[in-house]
Scaffold this active site. Structure first.
Site, PDB file in Angstrom:
ATOM      1  N   CYS A  29      65.353   9.831 -13.439  1.00  0.00           N
ATOM      2  CA  CYS A  29      64.236  10.528 -12.802  1.00  0.00           C
ATOM      3  C   CYS A  29      62.926  10.247 -13.539  1.00  0.00           C
ATOM      4  O   CYS A  29      62.797  10.555 -14.726  1.00  0.00           O
ATOM      5  CB  CYS A  29      64.520  12.031 -12.764  1.00  0.00           C
ATOM      6  SG  CYS A  29      63.119  13.019 -12.210  1.00  0.00           S
ATOM      7  N   CYS A  58      61.382  13.322 -15.126  1.00  0.00           N
ATOM      8  CA  CYS A  58      62.026  13.696 -16.388  1.00  0.00           C
ATOM      9  C   CYS A  58      61.526  12.787 -17.508  1.00  0.00           C
ATOM     10  O   CYS A  58      61.232  13.249 -18.620  1.00  0.00           O
ATOM     11  CB  CYS A  58      63.545  13.589 -16.259  1.00  0.00           C
ATOM     12  SG  CYS A  58      64.282  14.728 -15.066  1.00  0.00           S
TER      13      CYS A  58
END
Length: 467
Positions: free
Chosen positions: A387, A390
């Site tokens: 991600c 993230c």
């Protein structure tokens, strides 16, 4: 130019209407011949001139609203002499280090009036500037979903005046929109995802538009979206949509800025004094429909302002689903293709690596969640290493863990993709990645961090308020 062919047992009538053609240098003079308007340059329709080896078919859609319905509404004769299909994969390799201007020039040179720029009303205005700089005629189309911001509509008008063009707008089917809204309401996408609305308002109108072209030009960049666009080539045979000749393989997709960083696009726009959407000055980076777009905060990825209530990897509307990697599609569904790691997720280079960070397994997070009286409070990030959002907060989270080391506060991480995703959604309030949870000392129920601000100071303020 568009032809509409009608026939009966006694007669055949052909009517011709002209579509606007954009030229960066001058407008074409169009003399009238009887009731037919023809440009001064050759107006013969050379249906045997093909740029791919796909045999022309009788493409007769129910609707006559493609942006170039030249052969899409006429029974095209069979091509007897086929030219060899060009190897666009090899061409992509040859142009991989070329500038956007070179790629744009090559695209317009190859396809002429059979190619158009897809313009969303954001920083992809750079494509129009590149097209103008080639000195070649070019065309621009856009999808008006009916849900765009007022600033975007004003920007469309400004772009038309600045370049002396007419954007060819495509609209969703009114009956389909009416059925969707009457059955599910105006904002159903907040509850069951954006794909259905995007399919009606964007994908189907795009499909109709592309049926009148042999190639299209997009503003896709590799750095735009986590995973979904990381392998976009500068030119490719479109793997999803069909072009004028019909069938998969009948449409070529050009991505001139695929290898360009977003900051370089903006440097180019400023250098060339190109008009931009007023929403950019309000914090918007990636711009779509008004209900599904919001400004991003410092440190957030540009696509985090789109469909923010969904997983990072679901942030595609379907216009470019052909560039969605297979492993990405699996991850969106919570399935990994790699070998299983300790917590059941696909093996991948991990993130949030720091000496002050605790790595929780499935058993560890379950035990933590069950405790009602903990020795110290815990802060846990639910993440997926693939991600981009993230990844963007990794440095601040590691720094936070170091600051809190020895303070009586534990900072941890739990990888919640793959096989753990359903558990995390069911038991840990996972909505999208990353999700940050605070586990108090004297309560089993964790408190979810609601803000999108993930810098150290914001996270510290959240912790201080709860400690």
């Amino acid at each position: 130019m568009a032809f509409a062919l009608t026939s009966s047992s006694s007669s055949t009538a052909i009517s011709v209407s002209s579509f606007p053609r954009s030229n960066s240098s001058s407008d074409l003079k169009v003399p009238q011949i009887g009731s037919v308007w023809l440009p001064e340059r050759h107006a013969t329709v050379n249906l045997s001139r093909r740029r791919c080896a796909v045999k022309a078919v009788n493409a007769d859609p129910k609707r006559n609203d493609s942006i170039v319905p030249l052969a899409a509404t006429v029974a095209a004769p069979e091509v007897l002499e086929k030219e060899e299909a060009e190897d666009f994969q090899q061409l992509a390799k040859e142009l991989d280090n070329a500038s956007p201007l070179e790629i744009m020039d090559k695209a317009l040179e190859k396809f002429g009036d059979d190619i158009a720029i897809a313009f969303s009303g954001a920083e992809d205005v750079a494509l129009i500037e590149y097209a103008k700089l080639t000195g070649r005629p070019f065309r621009v189309f856009s999808l008006d979903t009916g849900r765009l911001n007022p600033e975007t509509y004003r920007f469309f008008s400004e772009v038309e005046k600045h370049y002396g063009i007419r954007i060819e707008y495509m609209f969703p089917d009114a009956v389909e929109v009416q059925a969707l809204v009457r059955s599910k309401g105006l904002f159903s996408f907040y509850e069951d995802g954006h794909q259905e609305c995007c399919r009606v308002r964007k994908v189907r109108p795009l499909r109709r538009a592309l049926k009148g072209l042999r190639a299209w030009i997009t503003g896709q960049r590799k750095d735009q979206s986590p995973g979904t666009r990381s392998e976009v080539p500068v030119v490719q045979v479109d793997p999803v949509f069909e072009g004028l000749d019909g069938g998969i393989g009948s449409l070529v997709k050009w991505n001139p800025v695929a290898n360009v960083d977003g900051k370089d696009i903006w440097n180019f726009l400023r250098a060339m004094n190109v008009p931009v959407n007023g929403l950019h000055s309000q914090g918007y980076v990636s711009i779509g429909c008004e209900p599904c777009t919001r400004p991003v905060l410092p440190g957030q990825h540009e696509r985090e302002g789109r469909w923010w209530w969904e997983d990072a990897k679901a942030k595609e509307c379907g216009l470019h689903k052909g560039n969605l990697k297979e492993d990405t599609a699996a991850q969106v569904n919570g399935i990994g293709n790699g070998a299983a790691s300790a917590n059941g997720s696909a093996t991948e280079s991990d993130i949030f690596n720091g000496q002050s960070l605790v790595t929780l397994s499935r058993t560890g997070i379950e035990n933590l969640a069950r405790l009602e009286n903990r020795k110290e409070p815990w802060l846990v990030v639910l993440y997926a290493p693939w991600c981009r959002f993230c990844q963007a907060m990794e440095d601040s989270y590691v720094e936070l863990a170091e600051k809190l080391a020895g303070s009586g506060m534990k900072v941890a991480k739990f990888r919640a993709d793959g096989e753990q995703k359903e558990y995390a959604k069911r038991e840990l309030q996972l909505g999208s990645f990353p999700t940050i949870l605070f586990f108090p000392k004297h309560s089993s129920k964790p408190i979810k961090y609601a803000s999108e601000k993930r810098d150290v100071d914001s996270l510290m303020a959240f912790i201080s308020a709860l400690r």
